[in-house]
Design a protein around this motif. Sequence first.
Motif, PDB file in Angstrom:
ATOM      1  N   MET C  59       0.860  -1.192   0.000  1.00  0.00           N
ATOM      2  CA  MET C  59       0.000   0.000   0.000  1.00  0.00           C
ATOM      3  C   MET C  59       0.894   1.240   0.000  1.00  0.00           C
ATOM      4  SD  MET C  59      -3.072  -1.209  -0.026  1.00  0.00           S
ATOM      5  CE  MET C  59      -2.767  -2.879  -0.635  1.00  0.00           C
ATOM      6  N   VAL C  60       0.441   2.293  -0.661  1.00  0.00           N
ATOM      7  CA  VAL C  60       1.210   3.532  -0.761  1.00  0.00           C
ATOM      8  C   VAL C  60       0.608   4.578   0.174  1.00  0.00           C
ATOM      9  CG1 VAL C  60       2.148   5.246  -2.354  1.00  0.00           C
ATOM     10  CG2 VAL C  60       1.608   2.930  -3.178  1.00  0.00           C
ATOM     11  N   ILE C  61       1.475   5.275   0.916  1.00  0.00           N
ATOM     12  CA  ILE C  61       1.001   6.321   1.832  1.00  0.00           C
ATOM     13  C   ILE C  61       1.091   7.677   1.125  1.00  0.00           C
ATOM     14  CG2 ILE C  61       1.351   7.448   4.064  1.00  0.00           C
ATOM     15  CD1 ILE C  61       0.455   4.524   4.285  1.00  0.00           C
ATOM     16  N   VAL C  62      -0.045   8.377   1.122  1.00  0.00           N
ATOM     17  CA  VAL C  62      -0.169   9.632   0.370  1.00  0.00           C
ATOM     18  C   VAL C  62      -0.783  10.686   1.288  1.00  0.00           C
ATOM     19  CG1 VAL C  62      -1.260  10.690  -1.665  1.00  0.00           C
ATOM     20  CG2 VAL C  62      -0.544   8.296  -1.756  1.00  0.00           C
ATOM     21  N   ASP C  63      -0.338  11.956   1.160  1.00  0.00           N
ATOM     22  CA  ASP C  63      -0.969  12.993   1.980  1.00  0.00           C
ATOM     23  C   ASP C  63      -2.191  13.576   1.268  1.00  0.00           C
ATOM     24  OD1 ASP C  63      -0.208  15.014   0.190  1.00  0.00           O
ATOM     25  OD2 ASP C  63       1.594  15.522   1.333  1.00  0.00           O
ATOM     26  N   PHE C  64      -2.894  14.503   1.962  1.00  0.00           N
ATOM     27  CA  PHE C  64      -4.177  14.987   1.437  1.00  0.00           C
ATOM     28  C   PHE C  64      -4.003  15.961   0.264  1.00  0.00           C
ATOM     29  CE2 PHE C  64      -6.689  14.137   5.657  1.00  0.00           C
ATOM     30  CZ  PHE C  64      -6.464  12.784   5.489  1.00  0.00           C
ATOM     31  N   VAL C  84      -8.428  14.813  -2.820  1.00  0.00           N
ATOM     32  CA  VAL C  84      -9.329  15.979  -2.787  1.00  0.00           C
ATOM     33  C   VAL C  84     -10.492  15.733  -1.831  1.00  0.00           C
ATOM     34  CG1 VAL C  84     -11.018  17.266  -4.155  1.00  0.00           C
ATOM     35  CG2 VAL C  84      -8.731  16.825  -5.076  1.00  0.00           C
ATOM     36  N   LEU C  85     -11.067  14.541  -1.904  1.00  0.00           N
ATOM     37  CA  LEU C  85     -12.234  14.269  -1.049  1.00  0.00           C
ATOM     38  C   LEU C  85     -11.841  14.233   0.427  1.00  0.00           C
ATOM     39  CD1 LEU C  85     -14.168  11.622  -3.206  1.00  0.00           C
ATOM     40  CD2 LEU C  85     -14.502  14.104  -3.103  1.00  0.00           C
ATOM     41  N   TYR C  86     -10.713  13.594   0.750  1.00  0.00           N
ATOM     42  CA  TYR C  86     -10.271  13.588   2.155  1.00  0.00           C
ATOM     43  C   TYR C  86     -10.003  14.999   2.653  1.00  0.00           C
ATOM     44  CZ  TYR C  86      -9.649   8.493   2.287  1.00  0.00           C
ATOM     45  OH  TYR C  86      -9.858   7.135   2.283  1.00  0.00           O
ATOM     46  N   LYS C  87      -9.430  15.829   1.801  1.00  0.00           N
ATOM     47  CA  LYS C  87      -9.078  17.195   2.205  1.00  0.00           C
ATOM     48  C   LYS C  87     -10.319  18.023   2.528  1.00  0.00           C
ATOM     49  CE  LYS C  87      -5.860  20.845   1.349  1.00  0.00           C
ATOM     50  NZ  LYS C  87      -4.492  21.043   0.845  1.00  0.00           N
ATOM     51  N   HIS C  88     -11.385  17.802   1.777  1.00  0.00           N
ATOM     52  CA  HIS C  88     -12.579  18.649   1.927  1.00  0.00           C
ATOM     53  C   HIS C  88     -13.666  18.053   2.800  1.00  0.00           C
ATOM     54  CE1 HIS C  88     -10.599  20.509  -1.525  1.00  0.00           C
ATOM     55  NE2 HIS C  88     -11.236  21.610  -1.167  1.00  0.00           N
ATOM     56  N   ILE C  92     -14.862  11.488   6.728  1.00  0.00           N
ATOM     57  CA  ILE C  92     -14.734  10.186   6.068  1.00  0.00           C
ATOM     58  C   ILE C  92     -13.310   9.667   6.236  1.00  0.00           C
ATOM     59  CG2 ILE C  92     -16.531  10.684   4.358  1.00  0.00           C
ATOM     60  CD1 ILE C  92     -14.210  11.039   2.301  1.00  0.00           C
ATOM     61  N   ASN C  93     -13.201   8.343   6.344  1.00  0.00           N
ATOM     62  CA  ASN C  93     -11.892   7.699   6.490  1.00  0.00           C
ATOM     63  C   ASN C  93     -11.664   6.574   5.484  1.00  0.00           C
ATOM     64  OD1 ASN C  93     -10.869   9.116   8.971  1.00  0.00           O
ATOM     65  ND2 ASN C  93     -12.799   8.288   9.759  1.00  0.00           N
ATOM     66  N   GLY C  94     -12.599   6.437   4.554  1.00  0.00           N
ATOM     67  CA  GLY C  94     -12.432   5.409   3.534  1.00  0.00           C
ATOM     68  C   GLY C  94     -13.100   5.839   2.245  1.00  0.00           C
ATOM     69  N   ILE C  95     -12.469   5.522   1.102  1.00  0.00           N
ATOM     70  CA  ILE C  95     -13.020   5.834  -0.223  1.00  0.00           C
ATOM     71  C   ILE C  95     -12.804   4.617  -1.120  1.00  0.00           C
ATOM     72  CG2 ILE C  95     -12.814   7.290  -2.296  1.00  0.00           C
ATOM     73  CD1 ILE C  95     -11.839   9.553  -0.488  1.00  0.00           C
ATOM     74  N   GLU C 144      -7.769  13.748 -12.629  1.00  0.00           N
ATOM     75  CA  GLU C 144      -8.203  13.036 -11.431  1.00  0.00           C
ATOM     76  C   GLU C 144      -8.490  14.007 -10.276  1.00  0.00           C
ATOM     77  OE1 GLU C 144      -5.570  12.228 -13.215  1.00  0.00           O
ATOM     78  OE2 GLU C 144      -6.145  10.312 -14.123  1.00  0.00           O
ATOM     79  N   TYR C 145      -7.720  15.073 -10.213  1.00  0.00           N
ATOM     80  CA  TYR C 145      -7.944  16.121  -9.211  1.00  0.00           C
ATOM     81  C   TYR C 145      -9.317  16.771  -9.451  1.00  0.00           C
ATOM     82  CZ  TYR C 145      -6.759  20.497  -6.686  1.00  0.00           C
ATOM     83  OH  TYR C 145      -6.736  21.584  -5.840  1.00  0.00           O
ATOM     84  N   GLU C 146      -9.588  17.108 -10.688  1.00  0.00           N
ATOM     85  CA  GLU C 146     -10.876  17.732 -11.033  1.00  0.00           C
ATOM     86  C   GLU C 146     -12.043  16.783 -10.790  1.00  0.00           C
ATOM     87  OE1 GLU C 146     -11.125  20.751 -11.579  1.00  0.00           O
ATOM     88  OE2 GLU C 146      -9.363  21.531 -12.637  1.00  0.00           O
ATOM     89  N   THR C 147     -11.805  15.480 -10.935  1.00  0.00           N
ATOM     90  CA  THR C 147     -12.876  14.512 -10.673  1.00  0.00           C
ATOM     91  C   THR C 147     -13.388  14.666  -9.240  1.00  0.00           C
ATOM     92  OG1 THR C 147     -12.003  12.930 -12.290  1.00  0.00           O
ATOM     93  CG2 THR C 147     -13.469  12.051 -10.608  1.00  0.00           C
ATOM     94  N   GLY C 148     -12.491  14.918  -8.307  1.00  0.00           N
ATOM     95  CA  GLY C 148     -12.890  15.148  -6.919  1.00  0.00           C
ATOM     96  C   GLY C 148     -13.812  16.352  -6.796  1.00  0.00           C
TER      97      GLY C 148
END
Lengths: 233, 233, 233, 233
Positions: C59-64, C84-88, C92-95, C144-148
Amino acid sequence: MSKIYQHIKEEAYLANMQLPELNLVVFTFGNVSAADRDLKVFAIKPSGVPYKYLTPDKMVIVDFDGNTVEGALRPSSDTKTHAVLYKHWDHINGIVHTHSTYGTAWAQTQRDIPIYGTTHADHATSDIPCAPPMDDDMIKGNYEYETGFQIMNCLKDKGLSYQEVEMILVGNHAPFTWGKTAEKAVYNSAVLETIAQMAFLTEQINPKALKLKDSLIRKHYERKHGVDSYYGQ
Amino acid sequence: MSKIYQHIKEEAYLANMQLPELNLVVFTFGNVSAADRDLKVFAIKPSGVPYKYLTPDKMVIVDFDGNTVEGALRPSSDTKTHAVLYKHWDHINGIVHTHSTYGTAWAQTQRDIPIYGTTHADHATSDIPCAPPMDDDMIKGNYEYETGFQIMNCLKDKGLSYQEVEMILVGNHAPFTWGKTAEKAVYNSAVLETIAQMAFLTEQINPKALKLKDSLIRKHYERKHGVDSYYGQ
Amino acid sequence: MSKIYQHIKEEAYLANMQLPELNLVVFTFGNVSAADRDLKVFAIKPSGVPYKYLTPDKMVIVDFDGNTVEGALRPSSDTKTHAVLYKHWDHINGIVHTHSTYGTAWAQTQRDIPIYGTTHADHATSDIPCAPPMDDDMIKGNYEYETGFQIMNCLKDKGLSYQEVEMILVGNHAPFTWGKTAEKAVYNSAVLETIAQMAFLTEQINPKALKLKDSLIRKHYERKHGVDSYYGQ
Amino acid sequence: MSKIYQHIKEEAYLANMQLPELNLVVFTFGNVSAADRDLKVFAIKPSGVPYKYLTPDKMVIVDFDGNTVEGALRPSSDTKTHAVLYKHWDHINGIVHTHSTYGTAWAQTQRDIPIYGTTHADHATSDIPCAPPMDDDMIKGNYEYETGFQIMNCLKDKGLSYQEVEMILVGNHAPFTWGKTAEKAVYNSAVLETIAQMAFLTEQINPKALKLKDSLIRKHYERKHGVDSYYGQ
């Protein structure tokens, strides 16, 4: 219990057990028989017994007039239909009846399954026939016996041989298939279910879909079943 | 924990575990109960507990007025519907509620499932009824309790007996089935799902498909359930 | 490799492995992430790696903001949508993103999924929204950013809260779901697929089917999620 | 038996065994081949042999003119179609033919599969082409050989490259797929089946569904296959 029927009991047992494996039955909605033409009898599933409780010894031996010859259990309620077909069709040794989902749905529509592609033509050169429901007096009379005649008459009316088309729908009821062995008859039941699903999807995707043209029907049928067939080993 | 309820806990547990095996539920979308008429109680699945965590001891014992008699967990949120039906219908000992795919789709259409073939007639002589959605005050009031009455009233309005048709759709909701045992009620849920899928396909293949004629309905129902039945052992 | 991310790697791994088990993905067509709000990072599936080769350590660790914090592999190509979704969305803790069959088919139609029954109302009080496809410059830009943002804007336009409806279709693309945990988000993906199949069947069986009335929507949603909920333990 | 073909026998064997695992075939309705371009031969499934009886040593070695080079069994009846494609297309090393349900249903309609979503665009930038059925003299002549030309001519007529679209339907018959390896060709068969099912559902849910717009097609195809692709590892 005599040993002389052991081979067809084994054959019928194994063929019956394929039905749930091929997703062709739920619960007890189906039956397979295997015949010995020399002994003039067939082995058939006992009525209403779940597949998981079947054993070869539970198969019932019945003659071609539908009389039980050996067996502690009552044979399938469809036994007389099997008996009539064995009696009149010399070249089959296996019969299957299922309520498989797509085949039964087509039977409920009282429509023949149109020949739309080579998957169908690999196994039959005509539409899969759907016999009309029987007259009320035949239904109220010897129902399962008459079902056999309804099947034979449907083929006759359409000019079809039971050796070329090894499957039929009985209108508002469900499919019957047959073959040179019980295993081949089960194979035909699975093929019918596949053809029935594909034909359903074909008409949904294109309500104006045309049937397969004759040259393709002949080519596919002949390469598998003709005198110069080159399919298989 | 008393031992006197052990038999219905076992029965309810085994019947509940059949639901995922028969592909009738995802997650916790279903519940089965098993009743003991002498003790006037039933055992039912606890609410929201995944099937893989179920054990017989987790079943909840409830009386026919919907009061919990024994059990550490909260019973299914549909418990009162079960209670009402047990209280009013003397001859059933099992009830099932699922959100099985095809049965639920029909319920969402608010249509009865037409009797199109013998697979249906083997189990019921009428269309599978769909009860209309309840009035708003019944929904806002004692919803699950009223659901039981909605089911009973629907059968009454259509002149049907709960002993002849052991399955119903609740409009915009999902199927309920019942039977002499919990196992039979589960069987009925699987049969309903099969009938529902076949009827859907039948109408897609032939929008003008006709219902089964009465002689065939009677023949198939009677050979399985009539006084002279000859299906099964 | 630091140990501080182990818990979300495990959580993301287990949730990803549920997708093939629940028949929600073929091959690598899906991804799940699990976030830790204190550490402000999430663990996500690596891109294009078959499920059978996954391990928690892959698994890869990524920031918001979508930057990789730890991991030898490239993260899912949809990573920026998750970020984007986690940031806003604080709660939520899962997508989850899948191309599950029925959900994707609805997305391809650009239609919202109408609320036809209680199975739907048990999980959401509105139609399942379908976000329109993005403008060409958003697609050619940071896709992908805009998809959020497309997802967030769709909910805003329809006056919906991400806490009440935990699932959406992206037009011509496929479903996204979310929840308080990665496991809950996967659950929501399976629920969406079920709802999507039932709604498809409902319209096929009755093209004039009506949506669920408001009293039933409220009743089913509240008994599971309201302040006086009585579903579950 | 020589050892020099062992690697393609193994590859063809493993790829053939994936077909039943991915639910792409019933019985023997499919075949996979794996080519070695240096040796100018391919290994292919023997005709009519059930998958459970296959072993690497039963694969038949055939040259690009369709002549058997090594093998005790008769090769697949579709062997000449494989040979023609290998001979004319330099950059493929695997070919698959199945009668998978949804792909075959589309083939039976003689319609191309419209590009309705990103699942499709992830794998091809155009509709999935459906070659028309052949003329009668081609069918009666060297049928399987001509099938290869029918496939190539269809792509040519539509201005498509076999390297961009790795799948086709043969009208009234069934799908063929190919790729850089036999495994990739099998992957393409599964993708085609998925796309075919989703497109069927899309049109059922919304008969006026629009095709994917060009910007989305390019975006999804390029992110997976373009020079700046960022999908996978």
